[in-house]
Design a protein around this motif. Sequence first.
Motif, short mmCIF file in Angstrom:
data_model
loop_
_atom_site.label_atom_id
_atom_site.label_comp_id
_atom_site.label_asym_id
_atom_site.label_seq_id
_atom_site.Cartn_x
_atom_site.Cartn_y
_atom_site.Cartn_z
N LEU A 24 -4.11 11.10 -7.21
CA LEU A 24 -3.34 10.24 -6.31
C LEU A 24 -2.46 11.13 -5.44
O LEU A 24 -1.82 12.06 -5.94
CB LEU A 24 -2.47 9.25 -7.09
CG LEU A 24 -3.16 8.10 -7.81
CD1 LEU A 24 -2.11 7.25 -8.51
CD2 LEU A 24 -3.97 7.25 -6.84
N THR A 80 -3.42 1.71 -3.75
CA THR A 80 -4.21 2.45 -2.77
C THR A 80 -5.09 1.48 -2.00
O THR A 80 -5.25 0.32 -2.39
CB THR A 80 -5.10 3.49 -3.45
OG1 THR A 80 -6.11 2.81 -4.23
CG2 THR A 80 -4.29 4.40 -4.37
N VAL A 102 -2.85 7.54 -1.77
CA VAL A 102 -4.26 7.67 -1.45
C VAL A 102 -5.01 8.05 -2.72
O VAL A 102 -4.56 8.90 -3.49
CB VAL A 102 -4.48 8.75 -0.38
CG1 VAL A 102 -5.97 8.96 -0.10
CG2 VAL A 102 -3.75 8.38 0.91
N LEU A 103 -6.16 7.40 -2.96
CA LEU A 103 -7.00 7.66 -4.13
C LEU A 103 -8.10 8.64 -3.76
O LEU A 103 -8.82 8.43 -2.77
CB LEU A 103 -7.60 6.35 -4.64
CG LEU A 103 -8.66 6.44 -5.75
CD1 LEU A 103 -8.02 6.89 -7.05
CD2 LEU A 103 -9.35 5.09 -5.93
N GLU A 124 0.84 -1.20 0.00
CA GLU A 124 0.00 0.00 0.00
C GLU A 124 0.88 1.25 0.00
O GLU A 124 1.94 1.28 0.61
CB GLU A 124 -0.92 0.01 1.22
CG GLU A 124 -1.90 1.17 1.21
CD GLU A 124 -2.92 1.06 2.34
OE1 GLU A 124 -3.70 2.02 2.51
OE2 GLU A 124 -2.92 0.03 3.04
#
Length: 330
Positions: A87, A172, A68-69, A65
């Motif tokens: 992103l 993400t 962040v989306l 990971e």
Amino acid sequence: MRSPSRRSVVCCAALAALAAGAAACGSQDEEETTPAALAMPTAKAQDFPSTTGRSLADLQSMIPEGPVLSPTVSLVERGTSRVGFGLFDTARKQLGGAPVALYLSRTDGSSLRGPFPARSESLTVKPQFRSRQTAQDPDAANHVYVADLAFPSRGSWAVTAVARLDGRLVRTSPTAMRVGRTGSGPPQVGDRAPRVHTPTFEDVAGDLESIDTRVPPLRSLHDTDLADVLGKEPVVLVFATPQLCQSRVCGPVVDVAAQVQQRAGDDVRFVHMEIYRDNDLSKGFRPQVAAYRLPTEPWTFVIDRRGIVRERFEGAFSVAELERAVERVR
């Protein structure tokens, strides 16, 4: 008049993050104002893991990971839908210039589909079409990732982005999206556009500032009353408020419309419609916004000469995207 819904607030927060992050990607110098200057690598499906025989859990176990989306859309429909997104790293700095693909799954991780390659669309316009707000706003968005996702059914689906950063794949966390209408929403592609009057330059005796918060206001986007031409001529209808926009992309959207209008000439009518009564947030939405049942802003509708919506954009879009949509209705 109703106040903005919670969905509107959530979506606008994501859009605001997109705008803020875009400023971190580069300068707004004159030599960087063409779409070519902001072009980014095009993703290829073969560069991303196959979904054959895999679940979302398998994908998550294969790829660490990372970013962040943040989707820039709140409404998607069954079938192929355009999904814009940004992103960001954990410091909320936007990540640009990377090949990216999206994956779809049920919220329980089953029915994994993809990869759906994303493209980076430039929001930059030629200097003569850039508003003062956009030119002076260090947080104005200058690009957005876009992917065409095939949603097989209505209901809850999860969207996961995979990007290649510094030579390695990162992903993400899944972002839930509701597919299909929940109650009454904006006109869809194929729907007849609502006939409403839109204020013109003549209606306000030349007081453009009363119907346009852009600086400077554009008379060319206020010469036409939608009610006079709907069902007779192709129309691009832009709902946006450059000065009061919660998402920070209204200014760039109106700038894009202005540039495409010049190229389209008299073949297509362009109409800009502000969001708030008297351009005052405290007075609620203008009646035209209510008639189109908009949960967020900005929204743009490309309407053919029969009055049918042929394309719609929620949030940001590029000159190239709008030009392609306009060509289909000319």
